[in-house]
Design an enzyme around this catalytic site. Structure first.
Site, short mmCIF file in Angstrom:
data_model
loop_
_atom_site.label_atom_id
_atom_site.label_comp_id
_atom_site.label_asym_id
_atom_site.label_seq_id
_atom_site.Cartn_x
_atom_site.Cartn_y
_atom_site.Cartn_z
N ASN A 68 45.37 -83.16 66.02
CA ASN A 68 44.92 -82.26 64.97
C ASN A 68 45.98 -82.21 63.87
O ASN A 68 47.05 -81.62 64.05
CB ASN A 68 44.69 -80.87 65.57
CG ASN A 68 44.19 -79.85 64.54
OD1 ASN A 68 44.19 -80.10 63.34
ND2 ASN A 68 43.76 -78.70 65.02
N HIS A 71 36.36 -82.11 61.08
CA HIS A 71 37.78 -81.83 61.28
C HIS A 71 38.15 -82.25 62.70
O HIS A 71 37.46 -81.93 63.67
CB HIS A 71 38.04 -80.34 61.08
CG HIS A 71 39.40 -79.90 61.51
ND1 HIS A 71 40.55 -80.60 61.22
CD2 HIS A 71 39.80 -78.82 62.25
CE1 HIS A 71 41.59 -79.98 61.74
NE2 HIS A 71 41.17 -78.89 62.37
N CYS A 73 42.99 -75.44 57.94
CA CYS A 73 42.43 -76.76 58.24
C CYS A 73 41.23 -77.10 57.37
O CYS A 73 40.80 -78.26 57.34
CB CYS A 73 42.03 -76.84 59.71
SG CYS A 73 43.42 -76.62 60.84
#
Length: 336
Positions: A293, A262, A115
């Protein structure tokens, strides 16, 4: 002296939207209220059967190139971040994307830090321009099909993820040029990149070549996550990254236009904000409610939404902060 600036952004979210209500019909232990209270997510986008990391990445890339006024054949390099490549391990998704775009003059490679991949790759791209002979634009793409890496019967993980792609085009600006006068302060100013390999197995995808057992593990190619350990790491990572970038660049909160974290889980962002001293979430850009996500694509998707929504202006000071499997974490200080 050379500065590296972002000259175009693009993103793509698949047409298919799965709401929490729909998900709850499949997983009786959940409901819209339960999922939202634990994650801040109401819905996520899911790739169609014929949509891959390269296919979604190509749409985001074309949008970024169009905004930048850059033709694919002008590119010198394509860097792709993905935890869900078209093929494993080859051909590289970046090479598949190069072919789709007809970017015949560009080198291409994948570089994944989970990520945190976009953050790492932005700093990598910046450093290519330390070579005075390299002056071509670079395309950065982050594209993830996380819906194919989760167990849709595991309510602890499948509720968190969605699919999507984001892209940016960067180019160098040299002193004493017209571009330098047009963008007097803009640039990717500073980055921090860190890792905690000791804790890496709290986010795990079996199925690699470490051993025959891994290849045939019953959970091979399905994400396994230690939720509480990841949560604690993520909160700490955002706080550490933001604090470090501000200290290294003599910044105060009054200097910043926005922090773009994030988009893993609203509770992570909110808790980190409290530890940073924010009374509310206004300093953060948050879209996790709509997109969930999207792994390494989350930050470039957010940047594109802000850019096209008129929320970014030249001279705005931004910090992007991310964390992911590995464990990796880091951030970039950008003047837009």
């Amino acid at each position: 002296m050379v500065r590296v600036i972002i000259v175009g952004t693009g993103s793509y979210l698949p047409e298919r939207v799965m709401t929490n209500d729909e998900l709850a019909q499949r997983i009786p232990k959940t409901s819209d209220e339960w999922i939202y209270s634990h994650t801040g997510i109401h819905a996520r986008h899911l790739a169609a059967p014929d949509e891959s990391a390269s296919a979604m990445g190509a749409i985001a890339a074309r949008r970024a190139l169009e905004q930048a006024g850059v033709e694919p054949e002008e590119l010198g390099l394509i860097i792709v971040s993905t935890a869900t490549p078209d093929y494993a391990p080859t051909p590289l998704t970046a090479c598949v994307l190069q072919d789709i775009l007809h970017a015949d003059n560009a080198a291409a490679f994948d570089m994944s830090a989970a990520c945190c991949g976009f953050i790492y790759n932005l700093e990598i791209a910046k450093n290519f321009y330390s070579n005075p002979n390299f002056r071509k634009p670079i395309l950065l793409v982050a594209s993830e099909v996380m819906s194919r890496k989760v167990d849709w019967d595991d309510y602890k993980t499948c509720i968190l993820f969605g699919d999507g792609a984001g892209a940016v085009v960067v180019k160098p600006v040299y002193d004493d040029t017209e571009e330098a006068r047009l963008y007097p302060t803009s640039g990717v100013i500073d980055s921090v990149m860190m890792a905690d390999g000791h804790s890496g197995k709290c986010l795990l995808l079996e199925g690699g070549c470490r051993s025959e057992d891994s290849l045939h593990h019953p959970l091979a190619h399905v994400l396994q996550m230690g939720g509480q350990q990841v949560y604690s790491f993520a909160v700490k990572a955002i706080v550490e990254v933001v604090t470090k970038l501000m200290a290294q660049n003599n910044l105060t909160y009054a200097d910043l236009a926005r922090i773009i974290p994030h988009q893993a889980n609203y509770r992570i962002i909110h808790t980190a904000g409290g530890k940073l001293g924010f009374e509310n979430d206004d300093m953060f850009y948050i879209n996790v409610e709509r997109v969930a996500n999207t792994a390494s694509a989350s930050i470039p998707i957010a940047l594109d939404e802000m850019n096209r929504g008129g929320q970014l202006h030249r001279g705005d000071k931004l910090i992007v902060a991310g964390f992911g499997a590995g464990l990796t974490y880091g951030g970039n200080y950008i003047i837009w």
